[in-house]
Write a protein that holds these residues in place. Structure first.
Motif, mmCIF file in Angstrom:
data_model
loop_
_atom_site.group_PDB
_atom_site.id
_atom_site.type_symbol
_atom_site.label_atom_id
_atom_site.label_comp_id
_atom_site.label_asym_id
_atom_site.label_seq_id
_atom_site.Cartn_x
_atom_site.Cartn_y
_atom_site.Cartn_z
ATOM 1 N N VAL A 129 44.744 44.464 13.575
ATOM 2 C CA VAL A 129 42.828 43.383 13.774
ATOM 3 C C VAL A 129 42.514 44.023 15.228
ATOM 4 N N ILE A 130 41.493 43.460 15.682
ATOM 5 C CA ILE A 130 40.537 43.603 16.385
ATOM 6 C C ILE A 130 39.766 42.030 16.965
ATOM 7 N N TYR A 131 38.747 41.702 17.937
ATOM 8 C CA TYR A 131 38.522 40.847 18.601
ATOM 9 C C TYR A 131 37.210 40.511 18.195
ATOM 10 N N LEU A 132 36.024 40.383 17.557
ATOM 11 C CA LEU A 132 34.528 39.745 17.893
ATOM 12 C C LEU A 132 34.131 39.475 17.186
ATOM 13 N N GLY A 133 33.276 38.354 18.847
ATOM 14 C CA GLY A 133 32.653 37.704 18.936
ATOM 15 C C GLY A 133 33.275 35.907 18.925
ATOM 16 N N PHE A 134 32.598 35.290 18.458
ATOM 17 C CA PHE A 134 33.642 33.535 18.220
ATOM 18 C C PHE A 134 33.752 33.187 16.787
ATOM 19 N N LYS A 135 34.558 32.810 16.327
ATOM 20 C CA LYS A 135 34.679 32.114 15.599
ATOM 21 C C LYS A 135 33.758 30.915 14.418
ATOM 22 N N ASN A 136 32.607 30.298 15.965
ATOM 23 C CA ASN A 136 32.223 29.557 15.927
ATOM 24 C C ASN A 136 30.254 29.904 15.680
ATOM 25 N N LYS A 137 29.308 30.369 14.851
ATOM 26 C CA LYS A 137 28.382 30.659 16.084
ATOM 27 C C LYS A 137 27.660 30.009 16.621
ATOM 28 N N ASN A 138 27.500 28.856 16.544
ATOM 29 C CA ASN A 138 27.041 28.394 17.252
ATOM 30 C C ASN A 138 27.717 27.529 18.728
ATOM 31 N N ILE A 139 28.657 28.470 19.020
ATOM 32 C CA ILE A 139 29.368 27.402 20.200
ATOM 33 C C ILE A 139 28.615 27.647 21.470
ATOM 34 N N THR A 140 28.431 27.096 22.537
ATOM 35 C CA THR A 140 27.780 26.577 23.589
ATOM 36 C C THR A 140 29.047 27.370 24.543
ATOM 37 N N ARG A 141 27.892 27.694 25.778
ATOM 38 C CA ARG A 141 28.149 28.098 26.746
ATOM 39 C C ARG A 141 29.748 27.338 27.758
ATOM 40 N N GLU A 142 29.112 25.722 27.817
ATOM 41 C CA GLU A 142 29.761 24.405 28.155
ATOM 42 C C GLU A 142 31.429 24.974 26.736
ATOM 43 N N GLU A 143 31.251 24.802 25.774
ATOM 44 C CA GLU A 143 32.444 25.106 25.149
ATOM 45 C C GLU A 143 33.532 26.163 25.267
ATOM 46 N N TYR A 144 32.541 27.301 25.762
ATOM 47 C CA TYR A 144 32.939 28.956 26.578
ATOM 48 C C TYR A 144 33.893 28.420 27.580
ATOM 49 N N ILE A 145 33.119 28.030 28.616
ATOM 50 C CA ILE A 145 33.689 27.830 29.301
ATOM 51 C C ILE A 145 35.751 27.007 30.165
ATOM 52 N N LYS A 146 34.999 25.823 29.241
ATOM 53 C CA LYS A 146 36.309 24.697 28.723
ATOM 54 C C LYS A 146 37.481 25.471 27.943
ATOM 55 N N ALA A 147 37.121 26.341 27.220
ATOM 56 C CA ALA A 147 38.136 27.399 26.828
ATOM 57 C C ALA A 147 39.021 28.316 27.513
ATOM 58 N N VAL A 148 37.794 28.660 28.519
ATOM 59 C CA VAL A 148 38.448 30.067 29.626
ATOM 60 C C VAL A 148 39.000 29.031 30.697
ATOM 61 N N ALA A 149 38.796 27.669 31.122
ATOM 62 C CA ALA A 149 39.865 26.647 32.029
ATOM 63 C C ALA A 149 40.634 26.565 31.400
ATOM 64 N N GLU A 150 40.444 26.130 29.981
ATOM 65 C CA GLU A 150 41.912 25.793 29.279
ATOM 66 C C GLU A 150 43.019 27.068 29.545
ATOM 67 N N GLY A 151 42.463 28.005 29.432
ATOM 68 C CA GLY A 151 43.435 28.832 29.194
ATOM 69 C C GLY A 151 43.406 29.247 26.932
ATOM 70 N N THR A 152 42.429 28.882 26.613
ATOM 71 C CA THR A 152 42.713 28.623 25.136
ATOM 72 C C THR A 152 41.683 29.399 24.277
ATOM 73 N N VAL A 153 41.124 30.445 24.767
ATOM 74 C CA VAL A 153 40.394 31.150 24.577
ATOM 75 C C VAL A 153 40.601 32.042 22.993
ATOM 76 N N ALA A 154 41.813 32.795 23.260
ATOM 77 C CA ALA A 154 42.119 32.758 21.931
ATOM 78 C C ALA A 154 42.086 32.132 20.466
ATOM 79 N N ASP A 155 41.849 30.549 20.416
ATOM 80 C CA ASP A 155 41.664 29.613 19.545
ATOM 81 C C ASP A 155 40.328 29.982 19.201
ATOM 82 N N ILE A 156 39.487 30.411 20.130
ATOM 83 C CA ILE A 156 37.808 30.452 19.667
ATOM 84 C C ILE A 156 37.224 31.929 19.407
ATOM 85 N N LEU A 157 37.681 32.898 19.743
ATOM 86 C CA LEU A 157 37.768 34.554 19.104
ATOM 87 C C LEU A 157 37.445 34.315 17.336
#
Length: 326
Positions: free
Chosen positions: A135-163
């Motif tokens: 596989v490759i990873y391109l963008g986010f599962k949710n096309k309406n993801i907010t900046r705040e939701e992204y920053i929260k995922a980075v802080a919690e180490g859960t970026v893999a869940d939103i890719l």
């Protein structure tokens, strides 16, 4: 002028393997260290500190910047030389993804100029080979993801869940404009064509640590302003239908154009009005090249540059080739 080959430059990467040693075996010096793992072969580069050197003909041993200085528009094209001067505008790589790369984003020209006095990085990928299930990873599962939701995922180490994970196979093409969050996963051999830039913002590294328990540096603050949160697989996928002995466009952007060329017998290419160099990346097979009487061969794994002064190129044989120009 003639069709110019360059010496590939192998780069050690923790995610690399041994595949490039095989792909480039006829182009590498005997002194290459085969005990190391290599993730990248920089096949044509104008990046400072890694400028390509000519491997064939009377220019052998000269570097790319030196021959641009001598031949200027005859080599790269008058309009290209006027815009870029001695800086070669494209970087051509061959990647061996023996492990999954970090999740990254690249700045656009405006942000890169402001922060780094550099070009941005828009790129494309040709999947030269892929293990089953890759596989490759391109963008986010949710096309309406907010900046705040992204920053929260980075802080919690859960970026893999939103890719967004995208299954890929050999022959697929993806265009990655600057601002697109992306990552190449394990089991891929990829041809990468990009703007000449080595600026990468690492935003997630799968929570990996080294033998000392240390993780690689992340560029969280720099990355967040560079991300286009709406760019994803729909914008990046580039389907195409190859045609024998014709250049079929697969990517056309402000920074480069790339065509698929399948040679079956004889292909006659007219470059008289192009005003740009053309780079051939041979994916499969072998051809003999005749550039107005100057002859050269091109085999799988090799890359060469057709100077802008060429009006016609004739290819004979059977091969699959990526052809890029400005």
């Amino acid at each position: 002028m003639y069709a110019i080959k360059f010496k590939p430059q192998l780069k050690e990467n923790i995610w690399g393997g041994k595949r490039l040693l095989e792909i480039k075996k006829d182009q590498l010096p005997r002194t290459v260290d085969k005990t190391k793992v290599y993730g990248e072969s920089w096949d044509i580069s104008g990046v400072k500190g890694s400028i390509s050197k000519v491997a064939n003909g009377f220019l052998k041993g000269n570097n790319l910047q030196e021959i641009i200085e001598v031949y200027m528009g005859d080599l790269v094209g008058d309009s290209v030389f006027e815009q870029f001067g001695l800086d070669f505008p494209l970087l051509i790589k061959n990647l061996d993804c023996n492990d999954t790369l970090s999740v990254q984003v690249h700045p656009n020209d405006e942000l890169a100029a402001e922060r780094h006095d550099s070009f941005g990085k828009t790129e494309m990928w040709y999947i030269a080979d892929a293990d089953e299930g890759a596989v490759i990873y391109l963008g986010f599962k949710n096309k309406n993801i907010t900046r705040e939701e992204y920053i929260k995922a980075v802080a919690e180490g859960t970026v893999a869940d939103i890719l967004q994970a995208v299954p890929v196979k050999k022959g697929d093409v993806y265009f990655i404009p600057a601002g697109t969050v992306h990552a190449l996963a394990k089991g891929l051999n990829v041809i990468e064509i990009q703007q000449t830039s080595d600026i990468t913002y690492r935003i997630f590294d799968w929570n990996r640590v080294d033998s000392e328990g240390k993780s690689r540096e992340l560029h969280t603050a720099l990355a967040v302003d560079a991300i286009d949160f709406e760019s994803g697989v729909e914008e990046c996928c580039r389907p195409y239908e190859p045609k024998a002995n014709e250049e079929v466009n697969i990517v056309d952007c402000d920074f480069f154009k790339t065509d698929m060329l399948v040679v079956d017998g004889v292909a006659e290419l007219d470059y008289a009005g192009r005003d740009s160099f053309t780079i051939y990346m041979c994916l499969e097979g072998r051809v003999e090249l005749d550039m107005e009487g100057e002859k050269e061969s091109l085999s799988a794994g090799e890359v060469l540059l057709i100077p802008a002064s060429a009006n016609e190129v004739v290819l004979s044989g059977n091969a699959k080739i990526l052809a890029s120009h400005l």
